[in-house]
Design a protein around this motif. Structure first.
Motif, mmCIF file in Angstrom:
data_model
loop_
_atom_site.group_PDB
_atom_site.id
_atom_site.type_symbol
_atom_site.label_atom_id
_atom_site.label_comp_id
_atom_site.label_asym_id
_atom_site.label_seq_id
_atom_site.Cartn_x
_atom_site.Cartn_y
_atom_site.Cartn_z
ATOM 1 N N ASN A 150 72.131 -64.520 -55.412
ATOM 2 C CA ASN A 150 72.150 -63.113 -55.650
ATOM 3 C C ASN A 150 71.172 -62.702 -56.041
ATOM 4 O O ASN A 150 70.607 -61.587 -55.873
ATOM 5 N N SER A 151 71.658 -62.947 -57.029
ATOM 6 C CA SER A 151 70.561 -62.393 -57.912
ATOM 7 C C SER A 151 68.502 -62.701 -57.889
ATOM 8 O O SER A 151 67.664 -61.724 -58.013
ATOM 9 N N LYS A 178 67.580 -63.040 -55.013
ATOM 10 C CA LYS A 178 67.461 -62.400 -54.153
ATOM 11 C C LYS A 178 66.624 -60.563 -54.872
ATOM 12 O O LYS A 178 65.999 -60.012 -54.013
ATOM 13 N N TYR A 179 67.191 -60.032 -55.564
ATOM 14 C CA TYR A 179 67.061 -59.247 -55.880
ATOM 15 C C TYR A 179 65.853 -59.607 -56.851
ATOM 16 O O TYR A 179 65.461 -58.657 -56.876
ATOM 17 N N GLU A 180 65.752 -59.912 -57.493
ATOM 18 C CA GLU A 180 64.453 -60.604 -58.477
ATOM 19 C C GLU A 180 63.387 -61.046 -57.771
ATOM 20 O O GLU A 180 62.029 -59.896 -57.730
ATOM 21 N N ARG A 187 62.344 -56.867 -56.281
ATOM 22 C CA ARG A 187 61.477 -56.448 -56.625
ATOM 23 C C ARG A 187 60.238 -56.827 -57.485
ATOM 24 O O ARG A 187 59.130 -55.649 -57.507
ATOM 25 N N LEU A 191 65.238 -52.724 -52.618
ATOM 26 C CA LEU A 191 66.154 -53.900 -51.918
ATOM 27 C C LEU A 191 67.280 -52.749 -52.777
ATOM 28 O O LEU A 191 67.095 -53.222 -54.141
ATOM 29 N N LYS A 192 68.842 -52.669 -52.255
ATOM 30 C CA LYS A 192 69.884 -52.297 -53.244
ATOM 31 C C LYS A 192 71.188 -52.831 -52.445
ATOM 32 O O LYS A 192 71.474 -53.451 -51.745
ATOM 33 N N GLU A 193 72.333 -52.446 -53.482
ATOM 34 C CA GLU A 193 73.407 -53.438 -53.017
ATOM 35 C C GLU A 193 74.064 -52.420 -51.648
ATOM 36 O O GLU A 193 74.105 -51.336 -52.059
ATOM 37 N N ASN A 211 71.595 -52.439 -46.261
ATOM 38 C CA ASN A 211 70.336 -52.159 -46.652
ATOM 39 C C ASN A 211 69.526 -51.818 -44.821
ATOM 40 O O ASN A 211 68.178 -51.943 -44.783
#
Length: 67
Positions: free
Chosen positions: A18-19, A21-23, A26, A32-34, A37
Motif C-alpha cells: 500500500n505504501s 502504491k502511494y509512493e 506520487r 491517488l487518494k485513500e 479512486n
C-alpha cells in the motif's frame, strides 16, 4: 468467467505494498487518494500497477545479481 483476484499472497506485505502504491503514484504525478479512486482513468491506475511491478522486478534483480 473471470474472477477478481486482488488478495495479497503474503498478508504481512500488505502495508508495504500500500505504501509503495502511494509512493509510485506520487512519483508519476497521479492523485491517488485513500478510499474511492473511481475518478482516475484505467490508464492512470494501470501506470501505477505497472510501475510497481517494474520496481519490484528491479529490486529482485538487484538483490540476486550478487549471488
Amino acid at each position: 468467467m473471470s474472477t477478481k483476484n486482488n488478495r495479497v499472497n503474503v498478508p504481512e506485505a500488505k502495508n508495504a505494498l500500500n505504501s509503495m502504491k502511494y509512493e509510485v503514484a506520487r512519483e508519476l504525478g497521479i492523485n491517488l487518494k485513500e478510499g474511492y479512486n473511481g475518478d482516475l482513468s484505467a490508464r492512470e491506475n494501470g501506470y501505477v500497477g505497472g510501475y510497481m511491478v517494474k520496481k519490484m522486478i528491479e529490486d529482485y534483480e538487484r538483490a540476486n545479481s550478487n549471488k
